[in-house]
Design an enzyme around this catalytic site. Structure first.
Site, PDB file in Angstrom:
ATOM      1  CG  HIS A   1      -2.062  -0.933   1.180  1.00  0.00           C
ATOM      2  ND1 HIS A   1      -2.787  -1.176   0.029  1.00  0.00           N
ATOM      3  CD2 HIS A   1      -2.627  -1.699   2.156  1.00  0.00           C
ATOM      4  CE1 HIS A   1      -3.745  -2.059   0.301  1.00  0.00           C
ATOM      5  NE2 HIS A   1      -3.666  -2.391   1.565  1.00  0.00           N
TER       6      HIS A   1
ATOM      7  CE1 TYR B   1     -13.039  -3.044  -7.224  1.00  0.00           C
ATOM      8  CE2 TYR B   1     -14.918  -1.809  -8.066  1.00  0.00           C
ATOM      9  CZ  TYR B   1     -14.410  -2.867  -7.338  1.00  0.00           C
ATOM     10  OH  TYR B   1     -15.264  -3.749  -6.716  1.00  0.00           O
TER      11      TYR B   1
ATOM     12  CB  SER C   1     -14.755   0.189   0.329  1.00  0.00           C
ATOM     13  OG  SER C   1     -14.309  -1.133   0.501  1.00  0.00           O
TER      14      SER C   1
END
Length: 359
Positions: A168, A256, A198
């Site tokens: 990350h 995404y 999310s």
């Protein structure tokens, strides 16, 4: 992928909790010292370094610290420092990068299956494919949550090529470790609205028991100020975006929403970037479609390994799979919040060429 053996760096200095207890004993105090889970195993020296960093209220731990220009937890800093000091990249390494809750699990499944499709045929796969028995996070380990967690220094010599890892980390903190020719980085991002929702759901599911749930309004304010794990989100995205424009052979940038719109086309693009393009015969056999179906959110969510087991830091796998949809944010954000986040995105990403589909 072979499992790496681990060895811990010896801790010559007592843990922070022990240092604190010694100080209290000197003062004649013998009561038990409250200790947060996030302080476990941290040395006095490391804690002193933490105390020098700016900090904000955390989402799932008490605090987030500003380290190397981004926000992260204490244990993450410990792992990142070990990674940056000890990791040696090899030609053909593949590093998957994301900001949390932007499709990491999906990207790991897709990339692992593409790279290993000649070992594990996705068309003929039954329950013998690794995805049926292992969570994607076990197949593609994180630098900061698995390999170098707690300051460990893993032996990676037994891993098959191409070694595949995940992180990350913002690009600026990763750059020096992946400069070797042939190392490739795949970055997946998600529209900031869905990423926020999310993240809020996930962190409240896995938060430390010592931390109260973060309310939506609280989390939203932190998010818009950039205070989220590995954020600010706009700097994280722009770091990889700009590098992908500068060196497209080194950094492959995915959205995404694009994967959701046209998974097969983007799988072909990804395979080509990884220098393992699909052949015409594979396309005729339906390999691309089989990979898309095997790694789909719906399929991964229903697998038993992702319902009951644990992978990342002993968090239950089931929390990794909520909805996997585009535009779920409309069910949560108020008009004023939408206006604030829209203005922020326009301000921070405007002129960069980086845009997102929100619905």
């Amino acid at each position: 992928m072979a499992t790496s053996s681990m060895k811990s760096i010896p801790m010559a200095i007592p843990s922070f909790s022990m240092c604190h207890k010694l100080e209290l004993l000197k003062e004649g105090k013998t009561r038990d010292v409250p200790k947060a889970e996030e302080d476990e195993g941290l040395s006095c020296e490391f804690q002193e370094m933490l105390d020098s960093l700016p900090k904000e209220r955390g989402w799932r731990t008490r605090y987030l610290y500003l380290f190397q220009g981004f926000w992260c937890q204490a244990k993450e800093i410990q792992a990142i420092m070990s990674f940056q000091k000890h990791f040696q990249s090899l030609e053909n390494d593949v590093v998957l990068a994301t900001i949390p809750k932007s499709g990491t699990t999906w990207l790991k499944a897709l990339t692992f299956t593409i790279l290993n499709r000649h070992r594990f045929d996705p068309v003929a796969s039954s329950t013998n494919h690794p995805l049926f028995t292992s969570n994607p996070h076990d197949l593609v380990p994180f630098f900061e949550y698995k390999l170098y967690a707690n300051g460990d220094v893993p032996d990676l010599s037994g891993l098959a090529s191409p070694r595949t890892f995940a992180t990350h980390l913002p690009f600026g903190s990763l750059k020096e470790t992946i400069e070797k020719p042939g190392v490739k980085v795949v970055y997946l991002c998600r529209n900031p609205f869905d990423t926020f929702i999310s993240s809020w759901h996930y962190t409240n599911n896995i938060k430390s028991e010592s931390v109260s749930p973060v309310l939506l309004d609280q989390a939203f304010d932190l998010y818009c100020r950039g205070v989220i794990g590995f954020g600010p989100f706009w700097e994280h995205m722009l770091g990889y975006w700009r590098e992908s424009l500068k060196r497209p052979e080194k950094v492959f940038f995915l959205r995404y929403e694009d994967l959701k719109d046209d998974i097969e086309t983007n799988l072909k693009r990804l395979a080509t970037f990884l220098e393992l393009p699909f052949t015409e015969e594979e396309e005729r056999k339906g390999v691309v479609k089989a990979i898309a179906e095997l790694c789909s959110f719906e399929n991964l969510k229903k697998l038993e390994v992702n319902k009951s087991n644990k992978s990342i830091k002993n968090f239950e796998n089931r929390f990794l799979f909520r909805k996997g949809e585009v535009s779920d944010w409309v069910n949560y954000l108020s008009p004023s919040q939408v206006e604030r986040l829209s203005a922020l995105v326009d301000d921070k990403l405007g002129g960069s060429g980086l845009t997102f589909r929100l619905s």
